[in-house]
Scaffold this active site. Structure first.
Site, PDB file in Angstrom:
ATOM      1  N   ASP A 156      49.835 -18.501   3.368  1.00 24.05           N
ATOM      2  CA  ASP A 156      51.034 -18.528   4.193  1.00 24.05           C
ATOM      3  C   ASP A 156      51.623 -17.129   4.327  1.00 24.05           C
ATOM      4  O   ASP A 156      52.604 -16.933   5.020  1.00 24.05           O
ATOM      5  CB  ASP A 156      52.093 -19.447   3.569  1.00 24.05           C
ATOM      6  CG  ASP A 156      51.687 -20.910   3.628  1.00 24.05           C
ATOM      7  OD1 ASP A 156      51.369 -21.375   4.729  1.00 24.05           O
ATOM      8  OD2 ASP A 156      51.694 -21.573   2.583  1.00 24.05           O
ATOM      9  N   LYS A 202      53.457 -12.829  -6.106  1.00 23.02           N
ATOM     10  CA  LYS A 202      52.050 -13.153  -5.904  1.00 23.02           C
ATOM     11  C   LYS A 202      51.119 -12.036  -6.354  1.00 23.02           C
ATOM     12  O   LYS A 202      49.932 -12.277  -6.638  1.00 23.02           O
ATOM     13  CB  LYS A 202      51.799 -13.465  -4.422  1.00 23.02           C
ATOM     14  CG  LYS A 202      52.387 -14.773  -3.926  1.00 23.02           C
ATOM     15  CD  LYS A 202      51.581 -15.963  -4.392  1.00 23.02           C
ATOM     16  CE  LYS A 202      52.020 -17.250  -3.715  1.00 23.02           C
ATOM     17  NZ  LYS A 202      51.191 -18.402  -4.082  1.00 23.02           N
TER      18      LYS A 202
END
Length: 410
Positions: A132, A84
C-alpha cells in the site's frame, strides 16, 4: 474534553482471549527474545539508525481523563517516513544472507553486504512484494542498501506520490488492477514464474520465514518504546492491517509479562476489518471488495497466519473506525492541546489513537476496557506524511507548516 473530536468506535471484546495462557514455545518461535536480539544487533549497525522519539501528551491525557498518553513517532525511521524500515529491509537482508550463503557455502553477514561483498551475487537476486506504500518503500530501500534488484506491485488506488516514493529507491513499480490482496497474488504468481523472492509481511501456507523476519524487526520499535516510557503502559491501541505490527506488539508484552501485560486493542478501518471479522467468526475470515479507505496502510482484506496465531488468543479487543476519525485525529495532533508537541502523523498512523479517543468518550467502552484515571495509554505512530499531497489536503497545512507553527508557539 471539548478539544477532542467526537469519534464513534465499534469495539468487540475478544471471546477467545485467555490472559492466563502461557506465551509458549510455538509463539516464541514466531516472535521471541532470541530473534529480537538478532534483529537488534543487525539493525542498530545500519547507517542512519537512531531511536525514534516517544512523545508524552499530557494535555491530551488530561482531556480524556487518563494518567498518561505516549506516542511513538516513527516518522523519522531511516528517513523513510515509517516503521516499515524495520521490517521489510531487515527481511531483505536476512534473505540475501541465506541465498548467497547457500550459493557460496559460507556464512554471510549483513555487514559484509553493506561493505559490498558478494555484490555480483546480490545483483542476481530480485526481491518483490505488494504494498500500500510503506512496506514497498522499505523493501526497495533495503534492496538498494544491500545491492539486489527490486520489483514492487501497487494496486489501483495507491497514490501517485507513494508510487514515486518507491521508485526513488530504484525499484521497478508495477500497478495492478483490484485491491491490495489482488496485488499480493499477482506479485506471488510473477515471483514463481520469474524466480523472484517475495518479501511480504503477510504469511500464508507455505510462506512463513520472511514474514517472521519482518515482524521480528518490528519488535525493536516496541523495545525502544518500553525503554523510553519509564512505566509500562496499561493499554496499547495498535493498528491492524494484516496483523503483523499488532502481533509484534502483543507478542512482545505477552512473552515478557504474561497475564500482567497491557491490554492490547487492535484497530482497523471499517471497510477493511479482516481481523475483527476473524475474531467474530472464531476463524480466519477474509474481507472482500475494494477495501476503500483513506488509511491506505491498513487496507488489507486477508489476515497473516503467523500474526493470527498470536492475536487470536492474545488481543483483548478489536475495534473499527471510520475514515473521518483518522482525519480528525491527524488534525488534532497537528494543532495539539497546550503543552503538547505538534506531531505530523499520516492516515494509518493515527488509527489506534483515534479509537482510544472515541472509547474515552464512551462510558460503557471505557469500563469494558478498564480505562480510568490511572490508565497509561501507548500508541505507535507508524508513519508521518508519506503522501505529502494527501496530508496537506486532509490537514489543511503541510508538514513543514505544522512544525513551523509549533516552533513559533514555543
Amino acid at each position: 474534553m471539548s478539544a477532542i473530536p467526537a469519534i464513534a468506535v465499534d469495539v468487540f471484546l475478544n471471546p477467545a482471549l485467555d490472559r492466563s495462557a502461557a506465551y509458549g514455545a510455538a509463539r516464541s518461535a514466531i516472535l521471541g527474545q532470541e530473534a529480537l536480539s538478532a534483529a537488534r544487533a543487525d539493525i542498530q549497525t545500519w547507517p542512519g539508525y537512531a531511536v525514534t522519539p516517544l512523545h508524552s501528551l499530557p494535555g491530551m491525557a488530561r482531556d480524556v481523563g487518563v494518567a498518561s498518553i505516549q506516542y511513538k513517532d516513527e516518522g523519522g525511521r531511516f528517513g523513510l517516513g515509517s516503521f516499515k524500515a524495520l521490517g521489510g529491509a531487515y527481511a531483505v537482508a536476512r534473505l540475501l544472507c541465506r541465498v548467497i550463503g547457500e550459493q557460496t557455502g559460507q556464512a554471510v553477514t549483513t555487514q559484509q553486504l553493506l561493505a559490498g561483498a558478494h555484490r555480483d551475487l546480490a545483483q542476481q537476486v530480485t526481491v518483490t512484494c505488494a504494498t500500500d506504500g510503506n512496506h514497498g518503500r522499505s523493501v526497495a530501500w533495503g534492496a538498494q542498501l544491500f545491492g539486489c534488484r527490486c520489483v514492487i506491485y501497487i494496486h489501483a488506488t495507491v497514490s501517485e506520490g507513494r508510487r514515486q516514493a518507491i521508485e526513488h529507491y530504484g525499484a521497478q513499480v508495477v500497478r495492478t488492477a483490484g485491491n491490495y490482496d489482488d496485488a499480493v497474488r499477482q506479485a506471488d504468481a510473477d515471483a514463481k514464474a520469474l524466480g523472484r523472492y517475495v518479501i511480504s509481511d503477510t504469511s500464508y501456507e507455505g510462506y512463513m520465514d520472511v514474514p517472521r523476519d519482518v515482524m521480528q524487526g518490528y519488535q525493536l520499535m516496541v523495545e525502544e518504546a518500553v525503554q523510553q516510557a519509564g512505566a509500562m503502559p496499561t493499554h496499547v491501541f495498535i493498528q491492524g492491517g494484516v496483523g503483523g505490527l499488532a502481533a509484534a506488539v502483543c507478542g512482545y508484552f505477552w512473552e515478557r509479562l504474561g497475564s500482567a501485560r497491557p491490554r492490547v486493542i487492535v484497530v482497523e478501518p471499517e471497510r477493511a476489518d479482516c481481523l475483527m471479522q476473524s475474531a467474530r467468526s472464531g476463524k480466519i475470515t477474509a474481507v472482500h471488495g475494494d477495501l476503500d479507505t483513506l488509511m491506505a496502510g491498513l487496507a488489507c482484506g486477508e489476515v497473516s497466519l503467523l500474526a493470527w496465531s498470536i492475536l487470536e488468543a492474545g488481543a483483548d479487543a478489536f475495534a473499527v473506525i471510520a475514515d473521518q476519525a483518522a482525519i480528525d485525529t491527524m488534525r488534532l495532533l497537528a494543532a495539539p492541546a497546550a503543552g503538547d508537541p505538534a506531531i505530523v502523523a499520516g492516515e494509518s498512523a493515527v488509527a489506534g489513537l483515534a479509537a482510544a479517543l472515541g472509547v474515552a468518550q464512551n462510558a460503557g467502552q471505557r469500563a469494558a476496557l478498564g480505562i480510568d484515571g490511572d490508565s497509561r495509554l501507548m500508541f505507535f505512530g507508524s508513519e508521518r506524511d508519506t503522501d505529502p499531497v494527501l496530508y496537506r489536503e486532509l490537514v489543511g497545512r503541510s508538514a513543514a507548516e505544522v512544525l513551523a507553527a509549533a516552533g513559533a508557539r514555543a
